[in-house]
Design an enzyme around this catalytic site. Structure first.
Site, PDB file in Angstrom:
ATOM      1  N   GLU A 101      -1.682   7.407  -0.647  1.00  0.00           N
ATOM      2  CA  GLU A 101      -1.184   6.319  -1.498  1.00  0.00           C
ATOM      3  C   GLU A 101      -1.920   6.309  -2.834  1.00  0.00           C
ATOM      4  O   GLU A 101      -3.095   6.691  -2.917  1.00  0.00           O
ATOM      5  CB  GLU A 101      -1.370   5.001  -0.721  1.00  0.00           C
ATOM      6  CG  GLU A 101      -1.016   3.738  -1.423  1.00  0.00           C
ATOM      7  CD  GLU A 101       0.437   3.614  -1.877  1.00  0.00           C
ATOM      8  OE1 GLU A 101       0.955   4.579  -2.462  1.00  0.00           O
ATOM      9  OE2 GLU A 101       1.017   2.540  -1.675  1.00  0.00           O
ATOM     10  N   ASP A 102      -1.233   5.878  -3.870  1.00  0.00           N
ATOM     11  CA  ASP A 102      -1.839   5.823  -5.206  1.00  0.00           C
ATOM     12  C   ASP A 102      -2.830   4.683  -5.357  1.00  0.00           C
ATOM     13  O   ASP A 102      -3.912   4.858  -5.891  1.00  0.00           O
ATOM     14  CB  ASP A 102      -0.737   5.731  -6.281  1.00  0.00           C
ATOM     15  CG  ASP A 102       0.248   4.581  -6.046  1.00  0.00           C
ATOM     16  OD1 ASP A 102       0.181   3.934  -4.980  1.00  0.00           O
ATOM     17  OD2 ASP A 102       1.090   4.345  -6.927  1.00  0.00           O
ATOM     18  N   ASP A 105      -3.566  -2.710  -3.652  1.00  0.00           N
ATOM     19  CA  ASP A 105      -3.729  -3.890  -4.492  1.00  0.00           C
ATOM     20  C   ASP A 105      -3.929  -5.117  -3.580  1.00  0.00           C
ATOM     21  O   ASP A 105      -5.036  -5.354  -3.119  1.00  0.00           O
ATOM     22  CB  ASP A 105      -2.469  -3.972  -5.377  1.00  0.00           C
ATOM     23  CG  ASP A 105      -2.515  -5.042  -6.439  1.00  0.00           C
ATOM     24  OD1 ASP A 105      -3.576  -5.227  -7.044  1.00  0.00           O
ATOM     25  OD2 ASP A 105      -1.483  -5.691  -6.670  1.00  0.00           O
ATOM     26  N   PHE A 154      -4.188  -3.408 -14.566  1.00  0.00           N
ATOM     27  CA  PHE A 154      -2.940  -2.767 -14.168  1.00  0.00           C
ATOM     28  C   PHE A 154      -2.957  -1.315 -14.608  1.00  0.00           C
ATOM     29  O   PHE A 154      -2.895  -1.002 -15.798  1.00  0.00           O
ATOM     30  CB  PHE A 154      -1.715  -3.500 -14.727  1.00  0.00           C
ATOM     31  CG  PHE A 154      -0.482  -3.118 -13.969  1.00  0.00           C
ATOM     32  CD1 PHE A 154      -0.158  -3.762 -12.776  1.00  0.00           C
ATOM     33  CD2 PHE A 154       0.320  -2.080 -14.404  1.00  0.00           C
ATOM     34  CE1 PHE A 154       0.953  -3.375 -12.038  1.00  0.00           C
ATOM     35  CE2 PHE A 154       1.437  -1.678 -13.664  1.00  0.00           C
ATOM     36  CZ  PHE A 154       1.749  -2.334 -12.491  1.00  0.00           C
ATOM     37  N   ARG A 167       4.500   7.315 -15.570  1.00  0.00           N
ATOM     38  CA  ARG A 167       4.121   8.099 -14.383  1.00  0.00           C
ATOM     39  C   ARG A 167       3.649   9.498 -14.757  1.00  0.00           C
ATOM     40  O   ARG A 167       2.911  10.136 -14.022  1.00  0.00           O
ATOM     41  CB  ARG A 167       5.317   8.243 -13.432  1.00  0.00           C
ATOM     42  CG  ARG A 167       5.750   6.952 -12.763  1.00  0.00           C
ATOM     43  CD  ARG A 167       6.666   7.264 -11.592  1.00  0.00           C
ATOM     44  NE  ARG A 167       7.430   6.101 -11.160  1.00  0.00           N
ATOM     45  CZ  ARG A 167       6.989   5.196 -10.289  1.00  0.00           C
ATOM     46  NH1 ARG A 167       5.777   5.310  -9.773  1.00  0.00           N
ATOM     47  NH2 ARG A 167       7.738   4.182  -9.934  1.00  0.00           N
TER      48      ARG A 167
END
Ligand code: IMP
Ligand code: MG
Length: 179
Positions: A101-102, A105, A154, A167
């Site tokens: 996973e990137d 959060d 963010f 991206r």
């Protein structure tokens, strides 16, 4: 045609820092998984660059699949009900599964997904995450392989988007969002 101006991201993690960290994650993962023929499951879309770099450093048999969860939409609002919107093809039962996973959060997505995959009876289920934002956490998530612990900003680039943009940036930056 009028275009909304896109904020210019500020550099946060350079491609060199990212490459070093991905290499050390790959070394750890190799130690654990080199004889286990693991199934790496990337979470679309954000993990696609990280996963692509990671697997090219894993020099042993493995399989790759992808899963997509219902989207957050624009900005950082928390999701409604999480759903799997694109199912993977590889059977999970009895496999050594590594979720890739990137970013974690609030933790809602990974908590949901680990429960979802856990029910499919994998031989093992672990989580490899490039970036983690502990200040935003709402539910506990156990990250087995972590790249960077990051503050509440963010992030964009290296697969991560803001409103589907950025991206393709090779570095990780951050954008200031209007609150
Ligand atoms: P969580 O369910 O709140 O942990 O959110 C996880 C998902 O939200 C990530 O997989 C990303 O797709 C998205 N997300 C959360 N924070 C960021 C960010 O800083 N940049 C880009 N996407 C983010
Ligand atoms: Mg994601």
């Amino acid at each position: 045609m009028t275009m909304n101006p896109q904020p210019e991201p500020k550099l946060f993690l350079s491609r060199q820092e990212i490459a070093r960290t991905v290499a050390s994650l790959a070394a750890e993962i190799t130690k654990e998984y080199c004889d286990k023929n693991p199934l790496l499951i990337g979470i679309l879309k954000g993990s696609f660059v990280f996963l692509a770099d990671l697997v090219r450093l894993l020099n042993f048999p493995l399989e790759v699949d992808f899963i997509k969860l219902s989207s957050y939409g624009r900005g950082r609002s928390t999701p409604g009900e999480l759903k799997v919107v694109q199912r993977f093809k590889c059977p999970v039962k009895g496999r050594h599964v590594l979720i890739v996973e990137d970013i974690v959060d609030t933790g809602q997505s990974m908590a949901f997904l680990t429960e979802y995959l856990g029910k499919k009876k994998p031989a093992s289920l672990r989580l490899c995450v490039l970036t983690d934002k502990p200040p935003r956490r709402q539910v506990e998530v156990n990250i087995d392989y972590l790249g960077f612990s990051v503050p509440d900003k963010f992030l964009v680039g290296y697969g991560m988007d803001w409103d589907e943009k950025y991206r393709n940036l090779p570095d990780i930056g951050y954008v200031e969002l209007e609150k």
